[in-house]
Design a protein around this motif. Structure first.
Motif, mmCIF file in Angstrom:
data_model
loop_
_atom_site.group_PDB
_atom_site.id
_atom_site.type_symbol
_atom_site.label_atom_id
_atom_site.label_comp_id
_atom_site.label_asym_id
_atom_site.label_seq_id
_atom_site.Cartn_x
_atom_site.Cartn_y
_atom_site.Cartn_z
ATOM 1 N N TYR A 198 0.855 -1.190 0.000
ATOM 2 C CA TYR A 198 0.000 0.000 0.000
ATOM 3 C C TYR A 198 0.889 1.237 0.000
ATOM 4 C CZ TYR A 198 -3.210 -3.544 1.756
ATOM 5 O OH TYR A 198 -3.955 -4.674 1.912
ATOM 6 N N GLU A 199 0.479 2.232 -0.767
ATOM 7 C CA GLU A 199 1.194 3.500 -0.793
ATOM 8 C C GLU A 199 0.243 4.610 -0.393
ATOM 9 O OE1 GLU A 199 3.294 4.354 -4.387
ATOM 10 O OE2 GLU A 199 4.089 2.311 -4.540
ATOM 11 N N TYR A 200 0.750 5.573 0.365
ATOM 12 C CA TYR A 200 -0.054 6.715 0.805
ATOM 13 C C TYR A 200 0.849 7.935 0.888
ATOM 14 C CZ TYR A 200 -2.738 9.800 3.817
ATOM 15 O OH TYR A 200 -3.391 10.887 4.320
ATOM 16 N N VAL A 201 0.362 9.060 0.399
ATOM 17 C CA VAL A 201 1.086 10.325 0.517
ATOM 18 C C VAL A 201 0.398 11.133 1.606
ATOM 19 C CG1 VAL A 201 1.799 12.437 -0.650
ATOM 20 C CG2 VAL A 201 1.787 10.274 -1.901
ATOM 21 N N THR A 202 1.149 11.489 2.639
ATOM 22 C CA THR A 202 0.581 12.205 3.779
ATOM 23 C C THR A 202 0.103 13.594 3.375
ATOM 24 O OG1 THR A 202 2.702 13.137 4.442
ATOM 25 C CG2 THR A 202 2.115 10.999 5.380
ATOM 26 N N GLY A 203 -0.801 14.129 4.179
ATOM 27 C CA GLY A 203 -1.285 15.484 3.970
ATOM 28 C C GLY A 203 -2.583 15.574 3.187
ATOM 29 N N HIS A 204 -3.092 14.462 2.707
ATOM 30 C CA HIS A 204 -4.327 14.480 1.926
ATOM 31 C C HIS A 204 -5.559 14.164 2.755
ATOM 32 C CE1 HIS A 204 -2.282 15.029 -1.866
ATOM 33 N NE2 HIS A 204 -1.428 14.091 -1.517
ATOM 34 N N ASN A 205 -5.385 13.447 3.849
ATOM 35 C CA ASN A 205 -6.524 13.053 4.662
ATOM 36 C C ASN A 205 -6.104 13.094 6.131
ATOM 37 O OD1 ASN A 205 -8.358 11.347 6.189
ATOM 38 N ND2 ASN A 205 -9.207 10.727 4.212
ATOM 39 N N ALA A 206 -6.597 14.086 6.873
ATOM 40 C CA ALA A 206 -6.201 14.285 8.265
ATOM 41 C C ALA A 206 -6.512 13.079 9.138
ATOM 42 C CB ALA A 206 -6.880 15.532 8.830
ATOM 43 N N ALA A 207 -7.628 12.411 8.882
ATOM 44 C CA ALA A 207 -8.008 11.245 9.690
ATOM 45 C C ALA A 207 -7.005 10.106 9.497
ATOM 46 C CB ALA A 207 -9.418 10.786 9.332
ATOM 47 N N ILE A 208 -6.597 9.872 8.255
ATOM 48 C CA ILE A 208 -5.638 8.807 7.995
ATOM 49 C C ILE A 208 -4.271 9.198 8.561
ATOM 50 C CG2 ILE A 208 -4.384 7.548 6.193
ATOM 51 C CD1 ILE A 208 -6.942 7.666 4.519
ATOM 52 N N ASP A 209 -3.880 10.471 8.394
ATOM 53 C CA ASP A 209 -2.611 10.937 8.959
ATOM 54 C C ASP A 209 -2.580 10.695 10.466
ATOM 55 O OD1 ASP A 209 -1.855 11.765 6.458
ATOM 56 O OD2 ASP A 209 -1.961 13.903 6.893
ATOM 57 N N LYS A 210 -3.682 11.009 11.147
ATOM 58 C CA LYS A 210 -3.749 10.814 12.596
ATOM 59 C C LYS A 210 -3.658 9.336 12.944
ATOM 60 C CE LYS A 210 -6.479 11.991 16.638
ATOM 61 N NZ LYS A 210 -7.689 12.655 17.138
ATOM 62 N N MET A 211 -4.353 8.504 12.199
ATOM 63 C CA MET A 211 -4.339 7.066 12.451
ATOM 64 C C MET A 211 -2.937 6.497 12.294
ATOM 65 S SD MET A 211 -6.475 4.092 10.456
ATOM 66 C CE MET A 211 -5.562 4.329 8.946
ATOM 67 N N LEU A 212 -2.173 7.016 11.320
ATOM 68 C CA LEU A 212 -0.818 6.533 11.066
ATOM 69 C C LEU A 212 0.208 7.196 11.972
ATOM 70 C CD1 LEU A 212 -0.907 6.436 7.165
ATOM 71 C CD2 LEU A 212 -1.033 4.496 8.744
ATOM 72 N N GLY A 213 -0.230 8.197 12.775
ATOM 73 C CA GLY A 213 0.695 8.868 13.682
ATOM 74 C C GLY A 213 1.587 9.885 13.001
ATOM 75 N N VAL A 214 1.134 10.411 11.848
ATOM 76 C CA VAL A 214 1.893 11.408 11.114
ATOM 77 C C VAL A 214 1.734 12.747 11.813
ATOM 78 C CG1 VAL A 214 2.125 12.623 8.920
ATOM 79 C CG2 VAL A 214 1.611 10.181 8.949
ATOM 80 N N LYS A 215 2.856 13.415 12.091
ATOM 81 C CA LYS A 215 2.820 14.738 12.716
ATOM 82 C C LYS A 215 2.402 15.763 11.673
ATOM 83 C CE LYS A 215 5.145 13.575 16.565
ATOM 84 N NZ LYS A 215 4.682 13.607 17.860
ATOM 85 N N SER A 216 1.413 16.589 12.028
ATOM 86 C CA SER A 216 0.961 17.597 11.051
ATOM 87 C C SER A 216 1.630 18.924 11.311
ATOM 88 C CB SER A 216 -0.542 17.752 11.123
ATOM 89 O OG SER A 216 -0.954 18.041 12.433
#
Length: 96
Positions: A78-96
């Motif tokens: 699976y590939e995902y580019v951060t910054g497109h979906n805040a809910a997914i970023d939060k779930m993955l623990g990506v710092k905004s």
């Protein structure tokens, strides 16, 4: 400005205050002329190790740089580019 907390005043249970030193040697670790500051409003100003930083102005936020994440479950990739979906970023623990 970087600071180091040297102690916290705690309620001693008898209506007084007792110092709880974060320095291993208490006042023996201080020096003549040391200035002790009081943080009266923010109980959590410093980290548990006693270190904290103060700013005259709020630091400017650092813009989040999109990051390409690649994940696999062993069968699928699976590939995902951060910054497109805040809910997914939060779930993955990506710092905004």
């Amino acid at each position: 400005m970087a600071l180091t907390a040297v102690g916290v005043l705690r309620d001693d249970g008898d209506g007084g205050l007792a110092p709880e030193w974060t320095l291993e040697g208490g006042t023996a670790e201080l020096w003549a002329g040391a200035v002790l500051l009081i943080a009266d409003e923010d109980q959590d100003l410093c980290a548990e190790d006693g270190h904290c930083e103060l700013y005259r102005e709020q630091p400017a936020p650092v813009a989040a740089v999109p990051e390409r994440l690649v994940m696999t479950d062993g069968l699928h990739t699976y590939e995902y580019v951060t910054g497109h979906n805040a809910a997914i970023d939060k779930m993955l623990g990506v710092k905004s």
